[in-house]
Design an enzyme around this catalytic site. Structure first.
Site, PDB file in Angstrom:
ATOM      1  N   CYS A  44       0.817  -1.196   0.000  1.00  0.00           N
ATOM      2  CA  CYS A  44       0.000   0.000   0.000  1.00  0.00           C
ATOM      3  C   CYS A  44       0.857   1.254   0.000  1.00  0.00           C
ATOM      4  O   CYS A  44       2.077   1.201   0.066  1.00  0.00           O
ATOM      5  CB  CYS A  44      -0.910   0.009   1.235  1.00  0.00           C
ATOM      6  SG  CYS A  44      -1.868  -1.493   1.443  1.00  0.00           S
ATOM      7  N   ASN A  60       1.432   0.048   5.592  1.00  0.00           N
ATOM      8  CA  ASN A  60       1.945  -0.457   4.317  1.00  0.00           C
ATOM      9  C   ASN A  60       2.822  -1.661   4.603  1.00  0.00           C
ATOM     10  O   ASN A  60       3.810  -1.545   5.332  1.00  0.00           O
ATOM     11  CB  ASN A  60       2.763   0.647   3.620  1.00  0.00           C
ATOM     12  CG  ASN A  60       3.604   0.117   2.462  1.00  0.00           C
ATOM     13  OD1 ASN A  60       3.229  -0.836   1.800  1.00  0.00           O
ATOM     14  ND2 ASN A  60       4.739   0.743   2.229  1.00  0.00           N
ATOM     15  N   ILE A  70      13.140 -12.310 -17.682  1.00  0.00           N
ATOM     16  CA  ILE A  70      13.359 -11.544 -18.908  1.00  0.00           C
ATOM     17  C   ILE A  70      14.749 -11.870 -19.429  1.00  0.00           C
ATOM     18  O   ILE A  70      15.646 -12.240 -18.671  1.00  0.00           O
ATOM     19  CB  ILE A  70      13.214 -10.021 -18.703  1.00  0.00           C
ATOM     20  CG1 ILE A  70      14.219  -9.513 -17.680  1.00  0.00           C
ATOM     21  CG2 ILE A  70      11.798  -9.655 -18.317  1.00  0.00           C
ATOM     22  CD1 ILE A  70      14.348  -8.009 -17.682  1.00  0.00           C
TER      23      ILE A  70
END
Length: 626
Positions: free
Chosen positions: A2, A73, A289
């Site tokens: 958050c 958070n 990736i």
């Protein structure tokens, strides 16, 4: 995961503008796209942006319980355990998430509640009865928290700097000492900020603001301790390490939303995936990736682990010239950030977010178990220093270093000038320079005489030197690792992962940063961290039952971005233009920058990383100050 923000008046409880506090949270909407909330009372306002992970349908924030209100958070991984303890003490819960645990824990234990929490977090808890605001940050600084004293006497706080920038009373002025720190280290450390007056609550610290009292210094509530040494055989310590890693991974697999993992094909992420597969009934979702350039591409190793553990694997090739992403990253980081691997980290977060909301990473093992090559060189240099008396070694190696030709282009064994000059310094000074980007001599050359004078002797490396000198440690390796945990881990690695993952609303979790695992790693004898030039020795030995040898013992690659080639090609003109940037010319010498870019382009010198620093600094200054 958050974004939080708020305002508190430690003096007179003046009214707080509800819309202003909400705007501070909304500036961080990417951290929490699933909901928003705001709460105000005389002298205080708290706001929240939510990314729903646990108790998705419940646990709205800011959350209240009687006189207590919290905006939070992070994740408390052991919340069920703490919840059980509180329930046994008579606490009544109305939600199923971890947020409510903080309220009851404060009521039961006050600030000492933090010692019972295992997680990544930054939160603000208001206690109307005690007339105080309690700000706290997790042990290793996984989650950020910025704060500033405003002109009206209030304290404003936010997860990211952009949350504070949304407050109209914040006076934006650059801090030159933070710019020196950035030029030296490649990031703005956690003990400073490029916006003057703004502070970051340090990792493992809390700040207790009480009405009617001044603003105190943050208090440390936990620290790494390298003074203890674990006893036991290699076999016993290996077994304990595997069990601690297994427990850390499983604890971080608790989620009410789709969960996966980053898989680079290196030791750390592969170990996490192996332990996730062991604990999961379903195929683990993994992603990686790759690059078209063979020397930068690790997909073959990631594919091998994905096949071994039958993961649901996805990969994507990204262009090595992905520097067009720089403007997006400038906005995400706010402060200048020169670790070019942030481009690749952003892309892998972007790929993960297409299928999951939570991704586990392998970050933290290099700092915990001595995985970086620089630890090997530091240990070797310390052995050489010990062969001669201090004064004599400084004279001998200093003289040889000055006479030896500089050869940045050569293989490392032939670049003796750097090593000889390092040997002439004490261990802390040499290590501080080894973790830096632009040397003190080059920084002095780039800064104008007026700016250098204004710095008043402040040097980026000094914080490293002081930390190593005062470290709770027994050995040179201990001191280097301790300093990296205090500065490099929070300022670079965790900042990179937090900002890039949150930019795409993805929660990243780092099981290898479990504090109990970190404490165990710090207690290992030096020979079990670094042996025969091999870092992470015990960890690799412990993982032999899970991972093939060509994964465990191949040279470390990491996310490599070819920035030096960019500044001799596609970005050569932009590098030259830096010498004309009015933002940079406030403190830097234009002709010196111009020569830096020209020498690099012509191949006369290697300045790719410094040019990347200058470019990211220029973009960040434009973003912050116009």
């Amino acid at each position: 995961m958050c974004g939080i923000a708020g305002v508190y008046h430690p003096g007179t409880p003046k009214p707080v503008d509800r819309a202003r506090v909400l705007a501070m949270a909304d500036a961080q909407a990417h951290r929490g796209p699933d909901g928003a909330g705001v709460w105000t009372a005389p002298g205080v306002g708290l706001s929240h942006r939510r990314l729903a992970i646990i108790d998705v349908a419940g646990s709205p924030q800011p959350m209240q319980d009687g006189d207590l209100t919290v905006t939070y958070n992070g994740e408390i991984y052991n919340f069920a355990e703490v919840r059980g303890q509180l329930h046994a003490m008579g606490a009544k819960f109305v939600t199923e998430g971890d947020t409510e645990v903080l309220l009851h824990a404060w009521r039961a234990w006050g600030p000492s509640m933090l010692e019972r929490l295992n997680g990544m977090f930054a939160f603000a808890l208001h206690d109307a009865g005690r007339q105080c605001l309690f700000l706290a940050r997790d042990r290793l600084g996984v989650k950020p928290l910025h704060y500033v004293e405003l002109s009206d006497g209030s304290i404003a706080f936010a997860s990211e700097l952009k949350g504070l920038l949304a407050h109209p009373l914040l006076r934006r002025a650059p801090d030159l000492s933070a710019i020196e720190d950035f030029m030296g280290l490649g990031y703005v450390p956690d003990d400073t900020c490029v916006v003057a007056g703004v502070k970051k609550l340090p990792a493992a610290h809390f700040l207790l603001l009480e009405r009617g009292r001044g603003i105190p210094h943050p208090q440390r509530w936990w620290d790494m301790d390298f003074t203890r040494r674990a006893s036991g055989s290699v076999k016993d310590l290996e077994a304990e390490l595997v069990e601690r890693m297994r427990a850390a991974v499983r604890l971080r697999m608790v989620s009410d939303v789709p969960l996966g993992a980053f898989l680079s094909g290196g030791v750390d992420s592969s170990a996490v995936v192996a332990l996730m597969a062991e604990a999961s009934k379903d195929a683990v979702k993994t992603c990686t990736i790759g690059f078209r350039e063979t020397g930068h591409d690790e997909r073959a190793y990631a594919d091998a682990i994905a096949a071994r553990y039958h993961t649901d694997h996805r990969e994507r090739v990204v262009a090595a010239d992905d520097f067009a992403l720089l403007d997006r990253l400038t906005t995400a980081f706010d402060e200048p950030f020169a670790d070019a691997s942030a481009l690749a980290t952003y892309r892998v977060c972007e790929l993960a977010r297409e299928q999951v909301t939570v991704a586990l990473s392998g970050d933290g093992a290099d700092e915990a178990f001595a995985g970086y090559r620089r630890y090997k060189f530091q240990a070797a240099e310390e052995r050489v220093r010990g062969m001669l008396p201090r004064g004599l070694s400084s004279t001998v190696f200093g003289t040889l270093g000055r006479l030896y030709p500089k050869a940045d282009w050569a293989p490392r064994p032939l670049r003796a000038k750097t090593t000889l000059l390092a040997l002439a310094d004490d261990g802390a000074t040499a290590y501080a320079r080894s973790v830096g980007v632009t040397t003190p001599a080059l920084r002095q050359h780039l800064f104008t005489a007026a700016a250098w004078s204004q710095l008043g002797g402040h040097r980026a490396e000094d914080r490293y030197i002081a930390t190593m000198r005062d470290a709770p440690a027994r050995d040179a390796l201990d001191r280097a690792q301790y300093a990296d945990v205090q500065h490099w881990l929070t300022g670079d690695i965790l900042t990179k992962v937090d900002r890039t993952s949150m930019a795409v609303s993805l929660e990243a979790r780092e099981p290898l940063l479990d504090y109990r695992l970190m404490e165990f790693a710090a207690s290992l004898p030096v020979s079990m961290r670094l042996r025969g030039g091999q870092g992470k020795w015990l960890m690799k030995k412990a993982m032999e039952r899970y991972l093939p040898r060509d994964i465990l013992y191949r040279p470390k690659m990491g996310f490599v971005t070819p920035i030096s080639a960019w500044f001799r090609g596609a970005l050569a003109d932009e590098a030259a233009a830096l010498a004309r940037s009015q933002r940079l010319l406030q403190w830097f010498d234009g002709p010196a920058i111009e020569k830096l870019a020209a020498d690099h382009k012509a191949g006369r010198a290697e300045h790719g990383r410094t040019l990347w620093q200058m470019m990211t600094l220029d973009r960040s200054l434009a973003h912050l100050f116009g």
